[in-house]
Design a protein around this motif. Structure first.
Motif, mmCIF file in Angstrom:
data_model
loop_
_atom_site.group_PDB
_atom_site.id
_atom_site.type_symbol
_atom_site.label_atom_id
_atom_site.label_comp_id
_atom_site.label_asym_id
_atom_site.label_seq_id
_atom_site.Cartn_x
_atom_site.Cartn_y
_atom_site.Cartn_z
ATOM 1 N N VAL A 51 0.830 -1.208 0.000
ATOM 2 C CA VAL A 51 0.000 0.000 0.000
ATOM 3 C C VAL A 51 0.861 1.254 0.000
ATOM 4 O O VAL A 51 0.584 2.227 -0.708
ATOM 5 C CB VAL A 51 -0.958 -0.003 1.211
ATOM 6 N N ARG A 52 1.949 1.221 0.761
ATOM 7 C CA ARG A 52 2.755 2.422 0.957
ATOM 8 C C ARG A 52 3.933 2.559 0.008
ATOM 9 O O ARG A 52 4.319 3.677 -0.362
ATOM 10 C CB ARG A 52 3.285 2.456 2.401
ATOM 11 N N HIS A 53 4.532 1.434 -0.402
ATOM 12 C CA HIS A 53 5.840 1.528 -1.044
ATOM 13 C C HIS A 53 5.973 0.735 -2.344
ATOM 14 O O HIS A 53 7.096 0.448 -2.756
ATOM 15 C CB HIS A 53 6.939 1.060 -0.080
ATOM 16 N N ARG A 54 4.898 0.380 -3.014
ATOM 17 C CA ARG A 54 5.054 -0.324 -4.282
ATOM 18 C C ARG A 54 5.583 0.646 -5.343
ATOM 19 O O ARG A 54 5.466 1.872 -5.198
ATOM 20 C CB ARG A 54 3.740 -0.953 -4.721
ATOM 21 N N PRO A 55 6.158 0.134 -6.422
ATOM 22 C CA PRO A 55 6.741 1.004 -7.455
ATOM 23 C C PRO A 55 5.703 1.968 -8.042
ATOM 24 O O PRO A 55 4.530 1.603 -8.187
ATOM 25 C CB PRO A 55 7.226 0.008 -8.511
ATOM 26 N N PRO A 56 6.109 3.184 -8.372
ATOM 27 C CA PRO A 56 5.178 4.160 -8.952
ATOM 28 C C PRO A 56 4.526 3.622 -10.223
ATOM 29 O O PRO A 56 5.191 3.009 -11.066
ATOM 30 C CB PRO A 56 6.085 5.359 -9.266
ATOM 31 N N ASP A 137 -4.457 4.093 -13.413
ATOM 32 C CA ASP A 137 -3.904 5.183 -12.594
ATOM 33 C C ASP A 137 -2.846 4.690 -11.611
ATOM 34 O O ASP A 137 -2.205 5.503 -10.934
ATOM 35 C CB ASP A 137 -5.028 5.860 -11.792
ATOM 36 N N GLY A 138 -2.690 3.381 -11.483
ATOM 37 C CA GLY A 138 -1.737 2.832 -10.516
ATOM 38 C C GLY A 138 -2.277 2.774 -9.110
ATOM 39 O O GLY A 138 -1.505 2.696 -8.140
ATOM 40 N N ALA A 139 -3.608 2.789 -8.964
ATOM 41 C CA ALA A 139 -4.236 2.832 -7.648
ATOM 42 C C ALA A 139 -4.388 1.431 -7.066
ATOM 43 O O ALA A 139 -4.031 0.425 -7.677
ATOM 44 C CB ALA A 139 -5.603 3.516 -7.744
ATOM 45 N N PRO A 171 -2.871 -2.208 -18.557
ATOM 46 C CA PRO A 171 -1.610 -2.042 -19.299
ATOM 47 C C PRO A 171 -0.391 -2.468 -18.492
ATOM 48 O O PRO A 171 0.558 -3.022 -19.037
ATOM 49 C CB PRO A 171 -1.578 -0.539 -19.605
ATOM 50 N N VAL A 172 -0.409 -2.173 -17.180
ATOM 51 C CA VAL A 172 0.630 -2.651 -16.265
ATOM 52 C C VAL A 172 -0.020 -3.716 -15.384
ATOM 53 O O VAL A 172 -0.981 -3.432 -14.663
ATOM 54 C CB VAL A 172 1.191 -1.511 -15.397
ATOM 55 N N THR A 173 0.470 -4.944 -15.463
ATOM 56 C CA THR A 173 -0.132 -6.031 -14.694
ATOM 57 C C THR A 173 -0.096 -5.698 -13.205
ATOM 58 O O THR A 173 0.973 -5.420 -12.650
ATOM 59 C CB THR A 173 0.617 -7.347 -14.935
ATOM 60 N N PRO A 174 -1.245 -5.697 -12.550
ATOM 61 C CA PRO A 174 -1.272 -5.340 -11.127
ATOM 62 C C PRO A 174 -0.608 -6.388 -10.246
ATOM 63 O O PRO A 174 -0.520 -7.560 -10.604
ATOM 64 C CB PRO A 174 -2.766 -5.229 -10.817
ATOM 65 N N ILE A 175 -0.137 -5.924 -9.085
ATOM 66 C CA ILE A 175 0.277 -6.846 -8.031
ATOM 67 C C ILE A 175 -0.992 -7.417 -7.420
ATOM 68 O O ILE A 175 -1.843 -6.665 -6.942
ATOM 69 C CB ILE A 175 1.105 -6.119 -6.956
#
Length: 281
Positions: A51-56, A137-139, A171-175
């Protein structure tokens, strides 16, 4: 058309209503989880780190079983967890027929970063596109892939394909982080009195939450395998887009089944870990 999407925006009225909603609901969640009941969590540090520190730019997709209508937000009311932080807080798929019955409820749930989903509306309904936008959005997005509340102590049911479709289309595979819990069915039982839920959460119950490790999906490889497996399989043209990410309907079905079964298998193993871990602690 997206229901009250304007109320879900971070800049709505300067973001003040959203902050107030997260502070009040977060305080409620912490009270229910830690003061009124006893909550034990395994592997919380993994969730906090992601939640806090995953890659941008990398989205986080958490998935869990669904034991009660209070799972969200109370499952985030953990000690040391930033549940009152509106900026880092999760988006969540919420049943339209429960959370969006009228304009007032719609507005409040929208402030709480809830995305309405029509049960039976299919995996390509408009609000699933909104959920996809949040991943773009990377959310952080949370889903209940079983699709409905189940309060029985039973194996994880077959998962709906909506979560798998989001993983494939992003587009970016989520964790992907699996979570399994139990105890919420005692805090908010479906058939408490006269077949209804209690008016307020029940107290003095044990809530146990097991957070797993991220599931890694090699989506290009899985797509190739799905194409190979579905090459000679007929499909129905049941209102699906002809191609999604270069896949016809038969390949999509094969791919979504593979991903869903992998997630379900991990969640079922976590359910076993939960039983053994909390029986000995």
């Amino acid at each position: 058309m997206r229901t009250m999407e304007w109320a879900a925006r971070g800049d709505h009225l300067g973001g003040i209503p959203r902050k107030m909603m997260f502070m009040s609901v977060g305080a409620f969640a912490k009270a229910v989880a830690n003061l009124l009941n006893t909550t034990t969590v395994y592997n919380l540090e993994t969730l906090l780190r992601l939640v806090r520190h995953r890659p941008p730019g990398v989205p986080l997709l958490t998935v869990s079983n669904h034991m009660s209508t209070l799972d969200d937000p109370v499952m985030w009311g953990l000690k040391d967890f930033p549940v009152t932080d509106a900026e880092s807080g999760r988006w969540v798929l919420a049943a339209e027929d429960i959370c969006f019955k009228n304009p007032v409820l719609s507005y409040l749930f929208r402030l709480g970063k809830c995305i309405p989903i029509t049960r039976g509306g299919g995996i390509y309904q408009e609000h699933m596109n909104e959920a996809l936008d949040r991943l773009i959005d990377g959310a952080w997005l949370h889903t209940f892939p079983e699709g409905k509340v189940c309060q029985e102590d039973a194996p994880i049911r077959r998962l709906k394909w909506g979560t798998a479709s989001l993983i494939v289309r992003a587009p970016v595979t989520p964790i992907v982080l699996p979570i399994v819990h139990h105890g919420f069915e005692k805090v908010m039982p479906e058939n408490y009195m006269f077949g209804r839920r209690p008016p307020i959460p029940l107290c003095n119950k044990d809530i146990n939450i097991v957070i797993g490790e991220p599931i890694i999906f090699d989506v290009p490889k899985l797509k190739h395998k799905a194409l190979e497996m579905s090459r000679d399989v007929p499909f129905s043209h049941a209102g699906w887009p002809k191609t999604i990410c270069g896949l016809d309907e038969a390949a999509q079905r094969s791919l979504y089944t593979t991903i869903s079964e992998q997630i379900r298998g991990v969640m079922e193993r976590l359910r076993g870990v939960s039983k053994s871990f909390f029986k000995t602690n």
